[in-house]
Each structure stands twice: as structure tokens, then as C-alpha cells.
Design a protein around this motif. Structure first.
Motif, PDB file in Angstrom:
ATOM      1  N   THR A   1      18.209-121.791 -19.363  1.00 45.39           N
ATOM      2  CA  THR A   1      18.204-120.611 -20.233  1.00 45.39           C
ATOM      3  C   THR A   1      18.826-119.403 -19.550  1.00 45.39           C
ATOM      4  OG1 THR A   1      15.998-119.976 -19.484  1.00 45.39           O
ATOM      5  CG2 THR A   1      16.135-121.381 -21.444  1.00 45.39           C
ATOM      6  N   GLY A   2      19.402-119.612 -18.389  1.00 43.21           N
ATOM      7  CA  GLY A   2      20.002-118.495 -17.661  1.00 43.21           C
ATOM      8  C   GLY A   2      19.559-118.490 -16.220  1.00 43.21           C
ATOM      9  N   ARG A   3      18.357-118.020 -15.981  1.00 43.10           N
ATOM     10  CA  ARG A   3      17.825-117.975 -14.620  1.00 43.10           C
ATOM     11  C   ARG A   3      16.698-118.995 -14.482  1.00 43.10           C
ATOM     12  NH1 ARG A   3      17.588-112.105 -11.945  1.00 43.10           N
ATOM     13  NH2 ARG A   3      19.435-112.647 -10.776  1.00 43.10           N
ATOM     14  N   PRO A   4      16.598-119.636 -13.307  1.00 42.01           N
ATOM     15  CA  PRO A   4      15.468-120.544 -13.081  1.00 42.01           C
ATOM     16  C   PRO A   4      14.152-119.779 -13.136  1.00 42.01           C
ATOM     17  CG  PRO A   4      17.094-120.672 -11.296  1.00 42.01           C
ATOM     18  CD  PRO A   4      17.491-119.544 -12.171  1.00 42.01           C
ATOM     19  N   LYS A   5      13.128-120.451 -13.610  1.00 36.53           N
ATOM     20  CA  LYS A   5      11.812-119.824 -13.691  1.00 36.53           C
ATOM     21  C   LYS A   5      10.822-120.662 -12.893  1.00 36.53           C
ATOM     22  CE  LYS A   5      12.742-117.656 -18.091  1.00 36.53           C
ATOM     23  NZ  LYS A   5      14.146-117.857 -17.954  1.00 36.53           N
ATOM     24  N   GLY A   6       9.952-119.982 -12.143  1.00 37.49           N
ATOM     25  CA  GLY A   6       8.964-120.677 -11.327  1.00 37.49           C
ATOM     26  C   GLY A   6       7.736-121.061 -12.136  1.00 37.49           C
ATOM     27  N   VAL A   7       7.323-122.314 -11.992  1.00 32.53           N
ATOM     28  CA  VAL A   7       6.100-122.810 -12.606  1.00 32.53           C
ATOM     29  C   VAL A   7       5.070-122.895 -11.487  1.00 32.53           C
ATOM     30  CG1 VAL A   7       5.022-124.741 -13.822  1.00 32.53           C
ATOM     31  CG2 VAL A   7       7.406-124.123 -14.302  1.00 32.53           C
ATOM     32  N   MET A   8       3.965-122.176 -11.645  1.00 30.73           N
ATOM     33  CA  MET A   8       2.955-122.090 -10.590  1.00 30.73           C
ATOM     34  C   MET A   8       1.908-123.192 -10.758  1.00 30.73           C
ATOM     35  SD  MET A   8       2.615-117.967 -10.193  1.00 30.73           S
ATOM     36  CE  MET A   8       2.128-117.641 -11.874  1.00 30.73           C
ATOM     37  N   ILE A   9       1.715-123.971  -9.685  1.00 30.96           N
ATOM     38  CA  ILE A   9       0.754-125.068  -9.697  1.00 30.96           C
ATOM     39  C   ILE A   9      -0.391-124.725  -8.750  1.00 30.96           C
ATOM     40  CG2 ILE A   9       0.435-127.558  -9.329  1.00 30.96           C
ATOM     41  CD1 ILE A   9       2.578-126.825 -11.495  1.00 30.96           C
ATOM     42  N   GLU A  10      -1.619-124.772  -9.283  1.00 30.18           N
ATOM     43  CA  GLU A  10      -2.804-124.451  -8.480  1.00 30.18           C
ATOM     44  C   GLU A  10      -3.303-125.689  -7.744  1.00 30.18           C
ATOM     45  OE1 GLU A  10      -5.420-123.066 -11.561  1.00 30.18           O
ATOM     46  OE2 GLU A  10      -4.636-121.019 -11.436  1.00 30.18           O
ATOM     47  N   HIS A  11      -4.131-125.461  -6.740  1.00 31.18           N
ATOM     48  CA  HIS A  11      -4.707-126.565  -5.967  1.00 31.18           C
ATOM     49  C   HIS A  11      -5.449-127.552  -6.858  1.00 31.18           C
ATOM     50  CE1 HIS A  11      -3.955-125.724  -1.696  1.00 31.18           C
ATOM     51  NE2 HIS A  11      -3.833-124.472  -2.111  1.00 31.18           N
ATOM     52  N   ARG A  12      -6.175-127.068  -7.858  1.00 31.63           N
ATOM     53  CA  ARG A  12      -6.923-127.974  -8.733  1.00 31.63           C
ATOM     54  C   ARG A  12      -5.981-128.937  -9.452  1.00 31.63           C
ATOM     55  NH1 ARG A  12     -10.152-124.172 -11.701  1.00 31.63           N
ATOM     56  NH2 ARG A  12      -8.758-122.433 -11.541  1.00 31.63           N
ATOM     57  N   ASN A  13      -4.806-128.450  -9.875  1.00 33.10           N
ATOM     58  CA  ASN A  13      -3.846-129.316 -10.557  1.00 33.10           C
ATOM     59  C   ASN A  13      -3.252-130.353  -9.604  1.00 33.10           C
ATOM     60  OD1 ASN A  13      -3.108-126.234 -11.819  1.00 33.10           O
ATOM     61  ND2 ASN A  13      -3.812-127.821 -13.214  1.00 33.10           N
ATOM     62  N   LEU A  14      -2.940-129.913  -8.395  1.00 36.45           N
ATOM     63  CA  LEU A  14      -2.396-130.831  -7.396  1.00 36.45           C
ATOM     64  C   LEU A  14      -3.434-131.880  -7.027  1.00 36.45           C
ATOM     65  CD1 LEU A  14      -0.163-131.715  -5.457  1.00 36.45           C
ATOM     66  CD2 LEU A  14      -0.978-129.967  -3.848  1.00 36.45           C
ATOM     67  N   ALA A  15      -4.676-131.469  -6.829  1.00 40.40           N
ATOM     68  CA  ALA A  15      -5.750-132.429  -6.475  1.00 40.40           C
ATOM     69  C   ALA A  15      -5.966-133.425  -7.593  1.00 40.40           C
ATOM     70  CB  ALA A  15      -7.035-131.674  -6.169  1.00 40.40           C
ATOM     71  N   ASN A  16      -5.958-132.973  -8.834  1.00 40.20           N
ATOM     72  CA  ASN A  16      -6.125-133.877  -9.973  1.00 40.20           C
ATOM     73  C   ASN A  16      -4.978-134.886 -10.042  1.00 40.20           C
ATOM     74  OD1 ASN A  16      -8.517-132.735 -10.800  1.00 40.20           O
ATOM     75  ND2 ASN A  16      -7.554-131.390 -12.291  1.00 40.20           N
ATOM     76  N   TYR A  17      -3.772-134.410  -9.838  1.00 40.25           N
ATOM     77  CA  TYR A  17      -2.601-135.291  -9.867  1.00 40.25           C
ATOM     78  C   TYR A  17      -2.692-136.340  -8.764  1.00 40.25           C
ATOM     79  CZ  TYR A  17       2.130-137.022  -9.397  1.00 40.25           C
ATOM     80  OH  TYR A  17       3.208-137.850  -9.273  1.00 40.25           O
ATOM     81  N   LEU A  18      -3.011-135.917  -7.554  1.00 40.72           N
ATOM     82  CA  LEU A  18      -3.098-136.861  -6.438  1.00 40.72           C
ATOM     83  C   LEU A  18      -4.220-137.869  -6.649  1.00 40.72           C
ATOM     84  CD1 LEU A  18      -2.355-134.486  -3.425  1.00 40.72           C
ATOM     85  CD2 LEU A  18      -0.817-136.163  -4.487  1.00 40.72           C
ATOM     86  N   ALA A  19      -5.329-137.445  -7.228  1.00 42.79           N
ATOM     87  CA  ALA A  19      -6.424-138.376  -7.527  1.00 42.79           C
ATOM     88  C   ALA A  19      -5.963-139.400  -8.560  1.00 42.79           C
ATOM     89  CB  ALA A  19      -7.653-137.620  -8.017  1.00 42.79           C
ATOM     90  N   TRP A  20      -5.198-138.979  -9.532  1.00 41.23           N
ATOM     91  CA  TRP A  20      -4.696-139.882 -10.558  1.00 41.23           C
ATOM     92  C   TRP A  20      -3.713-140.891  -9.968  1.00 41.23           C
ATOM     93  CZ3 TRP A  20       0.389-140.302 -12.459  1.00 41.23           C
ATOM     94  CH2 TRP A  20       0.535-141.146 -13.547  1.00 41.23           C
ATOM     95  N   VAL A  21      -2.826-140.398  -9.094  1.00 40.80           N
ATOM     96  CA  VAL A  21      -1.814-141.279  -8.480  1.00 40.80           C
ATOM     97  C   VAL A  21      -2.519-142.298  -7.596  1.00 40.80           C
ATOM     98  CG1 VAL A  21       0.100-141.337  -6.830  1.00 40.80           C
ATOM     99  CG2 VAL A  21       0.056-139.636  -8.618  1.00 40.80           C
TER     100      VAL A  21
END
Length: 179
Positions: A159-179
Motif C-alpha cells: 500500500t506504499g510503506r511497510p507497516k509493522g505488526v506487533m506481536i506480544e509474548h503471549r501470541n508467540l508463546a501460544n504459537y510455539l505451544a501449537w507448533v
């Protein structure tokens, strides 16, 4: 990184990272990450601060990511294939306190950060082993909670400029537990 610490306690001598040139046990990886975390804290890293990580895939990349998290900071992955202008924009947007890279990319990144309002330190991690030896290998014990930032991933910028998506520790921990 707290889950990693539990793994270190249970299997300190087991292989954690292996590559063609590097083999690290959990205890060795923990020590390197702790030394790096302490260096990053001295650079201003801590909760809600960002550290850029611009590396080709390698064993030191694991040290970098774990060290950033142990410092309490969040990481911003920076693809070395990106043009300089995009990397400069991302570093400026994140207000990174440091950039971890490889020796082969170090001079390029030092040129990119020159002139930024907040010029982060740039460290070629693969050549910094003796430099970091002066740091303690003890865990810096920086407190972070599930709502603290773990990493920022940038969109493609269609859309023009890249935009940062912020990921919190809870999201990372949930993802790693799922993997």
C-alpha cells in the motif's frame, strides 16, 4: 525464553543448535545469549524497545533472537535482501537501539544507520565472540509479561510503506505451544 531456561536446566549438555560450522549445547547457547542480552541492555534494550536482526540464516541467528528476548526487548527481523532504503525506513520506524548482523553485512548496515535520528549500534555477531566474553554469562533476569512486545514483523508495503505488526509474548508463546 523462560521455557528455554527450563530446557537448559533439564538438559544442559544436549545439542541445542548445530550447523556445518557450529555446535552448541543448551548451556553454551544460554551463556552466549545471556552475554549478548547484557550487552544489549547496556545499549538501551529492555521491555518495549526494539533490536534489529539482519542476518542470513545461521546458528548465530538463534543466539541473536534468544539474546534479544532475554534482554527484555523485542526483535525486528530485517531481510538482508531488502534495499537499503527499506532497511533504513524500518530501523527508523522501530527506533532500534541496536542492530545484530553478520560481519559480511556490518559495514553496509553501519552506512544505513548513519544519519538516523537515533543511530543504533551495529554488531557483527559472528565476529564478536571475544568481544562478548567480557560480559557475564548469568541470566540478566529482565522481567517481561505476556503483554510485552516480542517482535515486530513488517508487511510487504504493497500500500506504499511497510507497516509493522506487533506481536506480544503471549501470541508467540501460544504459537510455539501449537507448533
Amino acid at each position: 525464553h523462560q521455557r528455554f531456561a527450563a530446557q537448559v536446566r533439564s538438559t544442559p549438555d544436549a545439542p541445542a543448535v548445530t550447523s556445518a560450522t557450529v555446535k552448541l549445547t543448551y548451556a553454551e547457547l544460554d551463556g552466549r545469549a545471556n552475554r549478548l542480552a547484557r550487552y544489549l541492555v547496556r545499549c538501551g534494550a529492555g521491555p518495549e524497545k526494539l533490536v534489529g536482526v539482519c542476518m542470513e540464516p545461521c546458528a548465530e541467528q538463534v543466539v541473536a533472537l534468544l539474546g534479544v528476548l532475554k534482554s527484555g526487548a523485542a526483535f525486528a527481523p530485517l531481510d538482508p535482501q531488502y534495499p537499503d532504503e527499506r532497511l533504513r525506513y524500518m530501523l527508523e520506524d522501530t527506533a532500534a537501539v541496536a542492530v545484530l548482523t553478520q560481519h559480511a553485512l556490518e559495514m553496509r548496515l553501519k552506512g544505513i544507520v548513519t544519519g538516523l535520528e537515533q543511530s543504533p549500534s551495529v554488531l557483527g555477531l559472528d565476529q564478536a565472540t571475544s568481544f562478548l566474553e567480557s560480559e557475564s554469562s548469568e541470566d540478566p533476569s529482565i522481567e517481561v509479561g505476556p503483554e510485552n512486545l516480542a517482535y515486530v514483523l513488517y508487511t510487504s508495503g504493497s500500500t506504499g510503506r511497510p507497516k509493522g505488526v506487533m506481536i506480544e509474548h503471549r501470541n508467540l508463546a501460544n504459537y510455539l505451544a501449537w507448533v
